[in-house]
Enzyme design. Structure first.
Site, mmCIF file in Angstrom:
data_model
loop_
_atom_site.group_PDB
_atom_site.id
_atom_site.type_symbol
_atom_site.label_atom_id
_atom_site.label_comp_id
_atom_site.label_asym_id
_atom_site.label_seq_id
_atom_site.Cartn_x
_atom_site.Cartn_y
_atom_site.Cartn_z
ATOM 1 N N ASP A 249 -21.421 -11.342 -28.200
ATOM 2 C CA ASP A 249 -22.302 -10.406 -27.491
ATOM 3 C C ASP A 249 -22.355 -9.062 -28.178
ATOM 4 O O ASP A 249 -21.552 -8.761 -29.047
ATOM 5 C CB ASP A 249 -21.708 -10.143 -26.099
ATOM 6 C CG ASP A 249 -21.981 -11.283 -25.161
ATOM 7 O OD1 ASP A 249 -22.986 -11.969 -25.363
ATOM 8 O OD2 ASP A 249 -21.178 -11.458 -24.225
ATOM 9 N N LYS A 271 -28.474 -8.467 -26.875
ATOM 10 C CA LYS A 271 -29.866 -7.998 -26.823
ATOM 11 C C LYS A 271 -30.080 -6.877 -27.826
ATOM 12 O O LYS A 271 -29.370 -5.881 -27.809
ATOM 13 C CB LYS A 271 -30.130 -7.492 -25.408
ATOM 14 C CG LYS A 271 -31.572 -7.170 -25.138
ATOM 15 C CD LYS A 271 -31.688 -6.659 -23.710
ATOM 16 C CE LYS A 271 -33.096 -6.233 -23.394
ATOM 17 N NZ LYS A 271 -33.191 -5.679 -22.054
ATOM 18 N N MET A 384 -21.332 -0.649 -15.765
ATOM 19 C CA MET A 384 -22.791 -0.630 -15.968
ATOM 20 C C MET A 384 -23.489 0.388 -15.067
ATOM 21 O O MET A 384 -24.550 0.113 -14.511
ATOM 22 C CB MET A 384 -23.380 -2.036 -15.694
ATOM 23 C CG MET A 384 -22.875 -3.086 -16.655
ATOM 24 S SD MET A 384 -23.302 -4.755 -16.163
ATOM 25 C CE MET A 384 -21.953 -5.203 -15.101
HETATM 26 C C1 LIG Z 1 -21.472 -6.720 -18.804
HETATM 27 S S1 LIG Z 1 -20.133 -5.695 -18.455
HETATM 28 C C2 LIG Z 1 -18.872 -6.603 -19.222
HETATM 29 C C3 LIG Z 1 -17.531 -6.251 -18.726
HETATM 30 C C4 LIG Z 1 -16.431 -6.992 -19.451
HETATM 31 N N1 LIG Z 1 -16.460 -8.393 -19.192
HETATM 32 C C5 LIG Z 1 -15.058 -6.430 -19.076
HETATM 33 O O1 LIG Z 1 -14.235 -7.122 -18.498
HETATM 34 O O2 LIG Z 1 -14.819 -5.254 -19.411
HETATM 35 C C6 LIG Z 1 -20.375 -4.336 -19.534
HETATM 36 C C7 LIG Z 1 -19.843 -3.019 -18.974
HETATM 37 O O3 LIG Z 1 -18.454 -2.909 -19.184
HETATM 38 C C8 LIG Z 1 -18.117 -1.550 -19.331
HETATM 39 N N2 LIG Z 1 -17.464 -1.378 -20.631
HETATM 40 C C9 LIG Z 1 -17.128 -2.337 -21.514
HETATM 41 N N3 LIG Z 1 -16.497 -1.818 -22.569
HETATM 42 C C10 LIG Z 1 -16.406 -0.488 -22.354
HETATM 43 C C11 LIG Z 1 -15.854 0.593 -23.091
HETATM 44 N N4 LIG Z 1 -15.241 0.404 -24.251
HETATM 45 N N5 LIG Z 1 -15.962 1.828 -22.557
HETATM 46 C C12 LIG Z 1 -16.567 2.048 -21.380
HETATM 47 N N6 LIG Z 1 -17.105 1.066 -20.655
HETATM 48 C C13 LIG Z 1 -17.020 -0.202 -21.122
HETATM 49 C C14 LIG Z 1 -19.401 -0.752 -19.279
HETATM 50 O O4 LIG Z 1 -19.561 -0.327 -17.957
HETATM 51 C C15 LIG Z 1 -20.423 -1.809 -19.657
HETATM 52 O O5 LIG Z 1 -21.697 -1.475 -19.183
#
Ligand SMILES: C[S@@+](CC[C@H](N)C(=O)[O-])C[C@H]1O[C@@H](n2cnc3c(N)ncnc32)[C@H](O)[C@@H]1O
Length: 479
Positions: A249, A271, A384
């Site tokens: 992804d 995407k 998100m």
């Molecule tokens: C589709 S979700 C996936 C979450 C993922 N499965 C997890 O457990 O962290 C994506 C969201 O995770 C958060 N996210 C993931 N990595 C991040 C990071 N390094 N810093 C801040 N937010 C993060 C953000 O809110 C982002 O929009």
């Protein structure tokens, strides 16, 4: 990457060494061990030269360097204190496109000599690009302890059986076969000097594999954590290095992808800015197809696959199609990002529970149980939520939290581009807008945010060149 590591074949080639000191003798030894003939230009040779292995392939041909000595040479090593004298040789070699190394003068080198772990035919080279040879040597020392001396013998055994394995085992099964061998007791037998037993075991494995021709692929659903490669699990790393295909992804950072098996096929299903993501149903079926083709398929996801990651949906389809799989948890953004922001999610004085919610807007509304979320003694972590931040803060106030409830938004948590903005439900939307944050971001709401001031420990250099790059870019629907 400042240098391209390559291994030079110097067998029966002639190299020039300029210098006769003890250090020069060590360079001569390297060249001789690599099978080279060495011609030396030096007024005299340190007595160490007498004790060199393969000394019969070394001769002192001149007192001082002159251009003619470069004729027919494949590499030049210079050990010379005087910069002007060293530069003269280096320039002359460069003009003739002969690789040249000048000891302790990286600016004059066209190649550098790494620290070496010699388990011939296995060679491991470690380099700091000339910036910190001491660090490279320390790393080498650590690797020495990890790589048993008998690795070379294991490699020779594999080499002797290459043809037999090629005849007995199909090409698409060979790699998996060798991996199985190197992880089997065969390796341990060689390491402990039981080479005859190891050969018997290897023969048995070849027979078994040839008889059992069906290979079944497998899907590894792996969480890659919030982006910092240090936060991968050992199991994730092992599977990343053995998978045949990687389906990944947008949230999987480049440094993490770089740690995957180099020759694995890579399929990007995130995407692009102006393009559409591969629909979830297509990803699910792609995983089934790849596994049925016998491929070890790594489905690599940001964070944890089971937390806002749709991992559950993907493996449901695998179960329905009888595809075997394993799930490797990753550090979810809430855990990784809060740690790096210095905000404990629970604390005896401030929060007795924590809730993870998605701030993804659907038709401009949130589908959330506000009564369960908006509680004083609870920390709320919002994934998100960047786009909907003003509406989120407004809704939390409307459902009972005070406008002064502390809140933080963290961009690129755990990465060198991490930024943490703190405020309260009233001020955070405008502070975030002013800061011009880039997704992915995580929002934390609750009294625990107050602790950041005292506990914030990770302060990446925001003005470094690296901090201005964007290692993670997130599509609009995840903002
Ligand atoms: C589709 S979700 C996936 C979450 C993922 N499965 C997890 O457990 O962290 C994506 C969201 O995770 C958060 N996210 C993931 N990595 C991040 C990071 N390094 N810093 C801040 N937010 C993060 C953000 O809110 C982002 O929009």
């Amino acid at each position: 990457m400042d240098y391209l590591p390559i291994f030079l074949d110097l067998r029966d080639r002639t190299c020039l060494l300029v210098g006769g000191s003890e250090t020069a003798a060590r360079k001569a030894e390297l060249l001789l061990r690599a099978g080279a003939r060495v011609e030396v230009a030096a007024p005299e040779l340190h007595e160490c030269f007498k004790r060199l292995p393969y000394a019969e392939h070394l001769s002192r041909v001149a007192d001082v360097f002159s251009d003619e000595l470069l004729e027919g040479k494949d590499a030049v090593i210079v050990v010379e204190e005087d910069v002007a004298a060293a530069k003269l040789v280096a320039d002359a070699a460069r003009v003739r496109h002969i690789p040249v190394n000048v000891a302790d003068k990286p600016a004059l080198c066209s190649f550098i000599l790494p620290s070496i772990i010699d388990r011939s035919p296995i060679m491991v080279a470690v380099s700091s690009g000339g910036e910190s040879p001491v660090l490279a040597r320390m790393l080498r020392a650590r690797l020495e302890t990890l790589i048993p001396a008998a690795y070379g013998r294991l490699s020779s055994l594999a080499s002797r059986y290459k043809t037999r394995v090629r005849e007995a085992i199909k090409p698409e099964q060979r790699r998996a076969f060798w991996e199985k061998v190197f992880l089997s007791p065969v390796a341990e037998m060689v390491f402990s000097g039981r080479d005859v037993e190891a050969e018997a075991e290897l023969n048995a494995m070849i027979k078994d594999s040839a008889a059992n021709e069906i290979t079944r692929g497998e899907v590894y659903l792996v969480g890659a954590g919030p982006g910092n490669p240090d936060l991968l699990t050992f199991r994730a790393l092992r599977l990343m290095q053995q998978a045949d295909v990687i389906v990944y992804d947008r949230l999987v950072s480049q440094p993490i992808l770089d740690m995957c098996r180099r020759d694995a096929e890579r399929v990007y299903v995130g995407k692009e800015r102006d393009d559409h993501a591969v629909p979830q149903e297509e990803i699910n079926l792609m995983l089934v197809r790849l596994a049925k083709e016998g491929k070890r398929t790594l489905r690599l996801k940001g964070g944890d696959p089971f937390i806002f990651g749709r991992g559950g949906e993907e493996i449901e389809i695998l179960v329905e199609h009888g595809v075997s799989f394993q799930v490797v948890p990753g550090i979810t953004a809430a855990a990784g990002v809060s740690s790096y922001a210095g905000i404990p999610l629970t604390h005896r004085d401030y929060a007795q529970s924590v809730t993870f919610v998605t701030g993804h807007l659907k038709d401009n509304t949130f589908n959330l149980n506000w009564e369960g979320i908006a509680r004083q003694d609870q920390t709320i972590v919002i994934y998100m939520g960047l786009k909907g931040l003003p509406m989120l803060c407004e809704a939390l106030i409307k459902h009972g939290l005070t406008a002064e409830t502390p809140a933080a938004i963290i961009q690129h948590g755990t990465l060198p581009t991490q930024r943490v903005i703190t405020g309260d439900l009233n001020t955070l939307p405008s502070l975030a807008e002013e800061a011009g944050l880039k997704a992915p971001t995580l929002i934390i709401v609750g009294n625990v945010v107050k602790l950041r001031e005292k506990l914030g420990w990770y302060q990446p250099e925001l003005h470094s060149e690296q901090a201005h790059r964007t290692p993670l870019e997130t599509p609009d629907h995840l903002r």
